[in-house]
Every structure is written in structure tokens, then in C-alpha cells.
Scaffold this motif. Sequence first.
Motif, mmCIF file in Angstrom:
data_model
loop_
_atom_site.group_PDB
_atom_site.id
_atom_site.type_symbol
_atom_site.label_atom_id
_atom_site.label_comp_id
_atom_site.label_asym_id
_atom_site.label_seq_id
_atom_site.Cartn_x
_atom_site.Cartn_y
_atom_site.Cartn_z
ATOM 1 N N ILE A 54 -4.066 -3.171 -9.585
ATOM 2 C CA ILE A 54 -3.819 -1.921 -8.880
ATOM 3 C C ILE A 54 -5.178 -1.347 -8.479
ATOM 4 C CG2 ILE A 54 -2.692 0.330 -8.967
ATOM 5 C CD1 ILE A 54 -1.026 -0.785 -11.343
ATOM 6 N N THR A 93 -0.171 7.115 -1.105
ATOM 7 C CA THR A 93 -1.331 7.677 -1.805
ATOM 8 C C THR A 93 -2.621 6.972 -1.409
ATOM 9 O OG1 THR A 93 -1.127 6.123 -3.636
ATOM 10 C CG2 THR A 93 0.058 8.221 -3.851
ATOM 11 N N ARG A 139 -4.531 12.609 0.069
ATOM 12 C CA ARG A 139 -5.323 11.456 0.531
ATOM 13 C C ARG A 139 -6.392 11.906 1.530
ATOM 14 N NH1 ARG A 139 -1.541 7.570 3.322
ATOM 15 N NH2 ARG A 139 -2.131 8.757 5.143
ATOM 16 N N VAL A 161 -6.736 9.659 -6.758
ATOM 17 C CA VAL A 161 -5.603 9.403 -7.658
ATOM 18 C C VAL A 161 -6.084 9.380 -9.112
ATOM 19 C CG1 VAL A 161 -3.792 7.755 -8.265
ATOM 20 C CG2 VAL A 161 -4.276 8.231 -5.858
ATOM 21 N N GLN A 162 -7.278 8.844 -9.341
ATOM 22 C CA GLN A 162 -7.866 8.849 -10.687
ATOM 23 C C GLN A 162 -8.123 10.273 -11.165
ATOM 24 O OE1 GLN A 162 -11.534 6.503 -10.930
ATOM 25 N NE2 GLN A 162 -11.028 5.820 -8.868
ATOM 26 N N THR A 184 0.662 12.709 -8.211
ATOM 27 C CA THR A 184 1.518 11.557 -7.910
ATOM 28 C C THR A 184 2.700 11.413 -8.856
ATOM 29 O OG1 THR A 184 0.362 9.927 -9.299
ATOM 30 C CG2 THR A 184 -0.544 10.343 -7.099
ATOM 31 N N THR A 241 -3.039 3.925 -2.679
ATOM 32 C CA THR A 241 -3.120 2.939 -3.754
ATOM 33 C C THR A 241 -2.600 1.604 -3.251
ATOM 34 O OG1 THR A 241 -2.782 4.661 -5.429
ATOM 35 C CG2 THR A 241 -2.306 2.378 -6.083
ATOM 36 N N ASP A 242 -3.350 0.543 -3.539
ATOM 37 C CA ASP A 242 -2.924 -0.812 -3.204
ATOM 38 C C ASP A 242 -2.482 -1.508 -4.483
ATOM 39 O OD1 ASP A 242 -3.699 -0.710 -0.406
ATOM 40 O OD2 ASP A 242 -5.766 -0.738 -1.142
ATOM 41 N N LYS A 279 -12.952 3.057 -5.507
ATOM 42 C CA LYS A 279 -11.617 2.824 -6.058
ATOM 43 C C LYS A 279 -11.734 2.337 -7.504
ATOM 44 C CE LYS A 279 -8.752 2.148 -2.041
ATOM 45 N NZ LYS A 279 -7.551 1.475 -1.571
ATOM 46 N N THR A 291 -11.758 9.038 -1.510
ATOM 47 C CA THR A 291 -11.042 7.780 -1.699
ATOM 48 C C THR A 291 -11.854 6.786 -2.532
ATOM 49 O OG1 THR A 291 -9.929 8.083 0.405
ATOM 50 C CG2 THR A 291 -9.948 5.867 -0.474
ATOM 51 N N PHE A 307 -6.699 1.960 -7.346
ATOM 52 C CA PHE A 307 -6.455 3.399 -7.232
ATOM 53 C C PHE A 307 -7.593 4.085 -6.482
ATOM 54 C CE2 PHE A 307 -4.232 2.472 -11.316
ATOM 55 C CZ PHE A 307 -2.975 2.893 -10.958
ATOM 56 N N THR A 322 0.865 -1.176 0.000
ATOM 57 C CA THR A 322 0.000 0.000 0.000
ATOM 58 C C THR A 322 0.899 1.222 0.000
ATOM 59 O OG1 THR A 322 -1.756 -1.130 1.205
ATOM 60 C CG2 THR A 322 -1.781 1.270 1.255
#
Length: 178
Positions: A92, A73, A120, A98-99, A105, A75-76, A128, A125, A94, A70
Motif C-alpha cells: 500500500i 485519497t 488530497r 493520509v499518514q 479516511t 492511495t495506491d 509516500k 502527497t 499512502f 488507486t
Amino acid sequence: MDKTFNTLDDFLGTHFIYTYDNGWEYEWYAKNDHTVDYRIHGGMFAGRWVKDQEANIVMLVPGIYKVAWTEPTGTDVALDFVPNEKKLNGTIFFPKWVQKHPEITVTFQNEHIDVMKAAREKYETYPKLVVPEFAHITYIGSAGQNNEDVISEAPYKELPNDIRAGKYFDKSYKRLNK
């Protein structure tokens, strides 16, 4: 590089370049048994690079490895490497922010972790964006563990080609033209 991967030690210290079926190109290094470094050369995050990302790295069966982490950000990432077949599967996850704001980033993350954490907290969030993709490994190099020369500068347009052509590292896997 002709190498057969059987053990976890075979995998650790290996440097890869791979391209996902969606066209995104990544460079990734199994720095040691708990840390990875990477650069992104193609796709919506091209220009992003990271050093010393803590990760869970395991061998599932001889020659097949799972790596998951992780990011700051949120993101996993989960990657399944099958280097003997020059294949990889990555998923991934996101966060929505982040998108919507990938430009935040696209930097050297290590110098901007406070910015990542602030974004974040500031932006949404969920939901995702889940990106599951297969990739073809186009380069495998034996860099050795904890080699700080592998991922040591920002990505540039021809960097993956320079590495594949043998123009970036010397025989002991030290960066040329520092």
C-alpha cells in the motif's frame, strides 16, 4: 470453505478476511472482474469501508491473482492473492496526507469522496509511506459476483468473528439480521 483456485472465475465472487503480519485486519470481496469492496477492521484505518472500487484484476498463473487500484485519497494498492496457500502479499502506497490525517479516511468512502478529493488537494502527497506486508487469509467465502450483501454496513468489532463463525450470512450468502 474447501475450494481450489485455478481460474480467474474461481477468484471472482470470493470474499476474504485476512490479517497482515503487522496486525491490520481486512475484509475484501472480488465483486466482479473490475470492482472490489472492502472493510478495514484493524490498524490505523479501522472503520473505513468502500464499495465499488474500480480495480485491475488479473490471474498471473493458475491460482495466483494480482489486484491493483488507486483510491480517491490518492492511495495506491497492489495485492497478490495466493488463496490455495491462504496467503496474500500487499503493498500500500499512502500519500503523506493520509499518514498525517488517517481519521479523514475512516468512514464510508462512497459518501465522502468530495472530502477525500479536497484533502488530497489541501495536504501534501509526498513522500509516500510504502507498507509492504504479508498476510494470512483467515476466511474464504463463495459469495458469488455482484452480491451487494457482502460489504453492506460499517465494520463493527466482532464482525470478522461473526462471519467466520457463520453468524453473518445465510446459506445463500445473504446477510442475516438486516
